[in-house]
Design an enzyme around this catalytic site. Structure first.
Site, PDB file in Angstrom:
ATOM      1  N   CYS A  37     -11.183   3.023  -1.845  1.00 54.65           N
ATOM      2  CA  CYS A  37      -9.942   3.549  -1.259  1.00 54.65           C
ATOM      3  C   CYS A  37      -9.730   2.838   0.063  1.00 54.65           C
ATOM      4  O   CYS A  37     -10.695   2.564   0.789  1.00 54.65           O
ATOM      5  CB  CYS A  37     -10.079   5.054  -1.036  1.00 54.65           C
ATOM      6  SG  CYS A  37      -8.700   5.800  -0.140  1.00 54.65           S
ATOM      7  N   CYS A  41      -3.766  -0.910  -2.235  1.00 52.98           N
ATOM      8  CA  CYS A  41      -3.983   0.488  -2.579  1.00 52.98           C
ATOM      9  C   CYS A  41      -4.754   0.583  -3.899  1.00 52.98           C
ATOM     10  O   CYS A  41      -4.321   0.066  -4.924  1.00 52.98           O
ATOM     11  CB  CYS A  41      -2.625   1.162  -2.722  1.00 52.98           C
ATOM     12  SG  CYS A  41      -2.731   2.900  -3.155  1.00 52.98           S
ATOM     13  N   ASP A  91       0.851  -1.196   0.000  1.00 51.24           N
ATOM     14  CA  ASP A  91       0.000   0.000   0.000  1.00 51.24           C
ATOM     15  C   ASP A  91       0.882   1.240   0.000  1.00 51.24           C
ATOM     16  O   ASP A  91       2.053   1.186   0.368  1.00 51.24           O
ATOM     17  CB  ASP A  91      -0.910   0.008   1.236  1.00 51.24           C
ATOM     18  CG  ASP A  91      -1.845   1.213   1.252  1.00 51.24           C
ATOM     19  OD1 ASP A  91      -2.417   1.528   0.195  1.00 51.24           O
ATOM     20  OD2 ASP A  91      -1.981   1.856   2.308  1.00 51.24           O
ATOM     21  N   SER A  92       0.292   2.361  -0.396  1.00 47.62           N
ATOM     22  CA  SER A  92       1.005   3.632  -0.366  1.00 47.62           C
ATOM     23  C   SER A  92       1.370   4.034   1.067  1.00 47.62           C
ATOM     24  O   SER A  92       2.318   4.780   1.274  1.00 47.62           O
ATOM     25  CB  SER A  92       0.132   4.718  -0.987  1.00 47.62           C
ATOM     26  OG  SER A  92      -1.117   4.765  -0.322  1.00 47.62           O
ATOM     27  N   GLU A 130      -6.449   9.619   8.501  1.00 51.30           N
ATOM     28  CA  GLU A 130      -5.089   9.530   9.047  1.00 51.30           C
ATOM     29  C   GLU A 130      -4.990  10.270  10.379  1.00 51.30           C
ATOM     30  O   GLU A 130      -4.251   9.867  11.265  1.00 51.30           O
ATOM     31  CB  GLU A 130      -4.080  10.086   8.040  1.00 51.30           C
ATOM     32  CG  GLU A 130      -4.170   9.354   6.721  1.00 51.30           C
ATOM     33  CD  GLU A 130      -2.846   8.942   6.144  1.00 51.30           C
ATOM     34  OE1 GLU A 130      -1.924   9.769   6.178  1.00 51.30           O
ATOM     35  OE2 GLU A 130      -2.756   7.801   5.645  1.00 51.30           O
ATOM     36  N   HIS A 189      -8.756   3.834   2.849  1.00 48.77           N
ATOM     37  CA  HIS A 189      -9.092   4.561   4.077  1.00 48.77           C
ATOM     38  C   HIS A 189     -10.588   4.649   4.360  1.00 48.77           C
ATOM     39  O   HIS A 189     -10.992   4.831   5.502  1.00 48.77           O
ATOM     40  CB  HIS A 189      -8.560   5.998   3.979  1.00 48.77           C
ATOM     41  CG  HIS A 189      -7.080   6.113   4.091  1.00 48.77           C
ATOM     42  ND1 HIS A 189      -6.218   5.383   3.304  1.00 48.77           N
ATOM     43  CD2 HIS A 189      -6.304   6.886   4.902  1.00 48.77           C
ATOM     44  CE1 HIS A 189      -4.963   5.712   3.625  1.00 48.77           C
ATOM     45  NE2 HIS A 189      -4.991   6.616   4.589  1.00 48.77           N
TER      46      HIS A 189
HETATM   47  N1  DGL Z   1      -4.063   3.832  -0.455  1.00 46.08           N
HETATM   48  C1  DGL Z   1      -4.683   4.880  -1.225  1.00 46.08           C
HETATM   49  C2  DGL Z   1      -5.845   4.295  -2.033  1.00 46.08           C
HETATM   50  O1  DGL Z   1      -6.426   3.295  -1.678  1.00 46.08           O
HETATM   51  C3  DGL Z   1      -5.166   6.017  -0.351  1.00 46.08           C
HETATM   52  C4  DGL Z   1      -4.035   6.800   0.261  1.00 46.08           C
HETATM   53  C5  DGL Z   1      -3.188   7.528  -0.750  1.00 46.08           C
HETATM   54  O2  DGL Z   1      -3.694   8.459  -1.409  1.00 46.08           O
HETATM   55  O3  DGL Z   1      -2.036   7.159  -0.908  1.00 46.08           O
HETATM   56  O4  DGL Z   1      -6.196   4.837  -3.057  1.00 46.08           O
END
Ligand code: DGL
Length: 279
Positions: free
Chosen positions: A192, A77, A14-15, A160, A194
């Site tokens: 997403c 992600c 993940d990012s 976050e 989050h």
């Molecule tokens: N993990 C990213 C997503 O699911 C969200 C967080 C980011 O923008 O890096 O798109």
């Protein structure tokens, strides 16, 4: 003979730390599997960057992922899945699974899909929206689907920060839902990592705006179900009969790391080892 591959971990990329929502769903479904999580916390967020930058970041992460010798890479992600899944798959020596398709399948399955095709709303990051990956994935499964993707960039920093309740997240959610609420949706997909943490507020606001009960699907659970299906169909499940271990690798370990990871994982880190690497 037990295949070595069966005992290899599942890698989750993940990012940042949001993909721990996928780890949480995954460990519920497949508690005996080892999981190695890699979050590019030094560069998060990806969702507000250009397509080229997301590709560059994913490419930089590929070396760490390759070293894990996993049996499956799960790209938790949505932004990376939308923009860099094929590029990552070319760089790895093991199978790669993204977040977009499982989410699309689950959202279509949840929608009644009345006459004239299912009407699906998607909340996602701006980069995911611009990629066009969701409409493409939906239309590949159901050419009659109507897909409305709306960006919700402020929800990532809110989650976050741990700002999951009260007027601030509620108002942001409401504003983002307004254009979707007019589309007579059959289902809403939270596209997403989050957004599942704001799922309850999204459900309440969508109900208030539409006066209807619209199914809400999150891609974290959809992807966890797909991981289980692939592990079963490829016969690469572990044969151990005790609980698997989780490891976390990040590119930056800030002071907020513990509280953020706890929030996404849904429980304290406990014995989970955390390593920081430089890219
Ligand atoms: N993990 C990213 C997503 O699911 C969200 C967080 C980011 O923008 O890096 O798109």
């Amino acid at each position: 003979v037990t295949h070595l591959r069966n005992e290899a971990p599942i890698a989750v990329f993940d990012s940042g730390l949001g993909g721990l929502t996928v780890v949480s769903a995954l460990t519920e479904l497949l508690p005996r599997e080892d999981v190695v999580y890699f979050g590019d916390t030094a560069r998060v967020p990806y969702g507000t960057r250009s397509a080229q930058t997301v590709l560059n970041y994913a490419h930089a992460c590929a070396s760490v992922l390759r070293e894990q010798r996993a049996k499956l890479l799960v790209v938790a992600c949505n932004t990376v899945s939308a923009l860099a899944l094929d590029a990552l798959a070319r760089e790895l020596l093991y199978p790669v699974l993204g977040a977009i398709e499982p989410g699309a399948v689950a959202a279509l399955a949840a929608s009644e899909g009345g006459q004239g095709g299912a009407r699906i709303g998607v909340l996602a990051t701006p980069a995911t929206m611009r990629s066009g990956a969701y409409p493409k994935a939906f239309l590949a499964i159901d050419p009659h689907a109507h897909v409305f993707v709306h960006p919700a960039p402020l929800l990532v920093p809110l989650v976050e920060e741990g700002w999951l309740q009260g007027d601030v997240p509620r108002l942001a959610v409401r504003e983002y839902l307004k254009p979707l609420a007019e589309k007579n949706l059959d289902a809403l997909l939270l596209g997403c990592t989050h957004y599942p943490l704001l799922g309850a507020i999204v459900a309440e606001e969508l109900a208030a705006l539409t006066g209807k009960h619209i199914p809400i699907i999150d891609s974290a659970h959809a992807i966890a179900n797909e991981i289980r299906a692939q592990i079963e169909s490829k016969a690469i499940g572990t044969e151990r009969d005790y609980t698997g271990k989780i490891r976390i690798i990040v590119t930056d370990k800030s002071d907020e790391f513990d509280s953020m990871a706890t929030r996404f994982l849904g429980h304290p880190l406990g014995e989970i080892p955390v390593t920081a690497v430089d890219l």
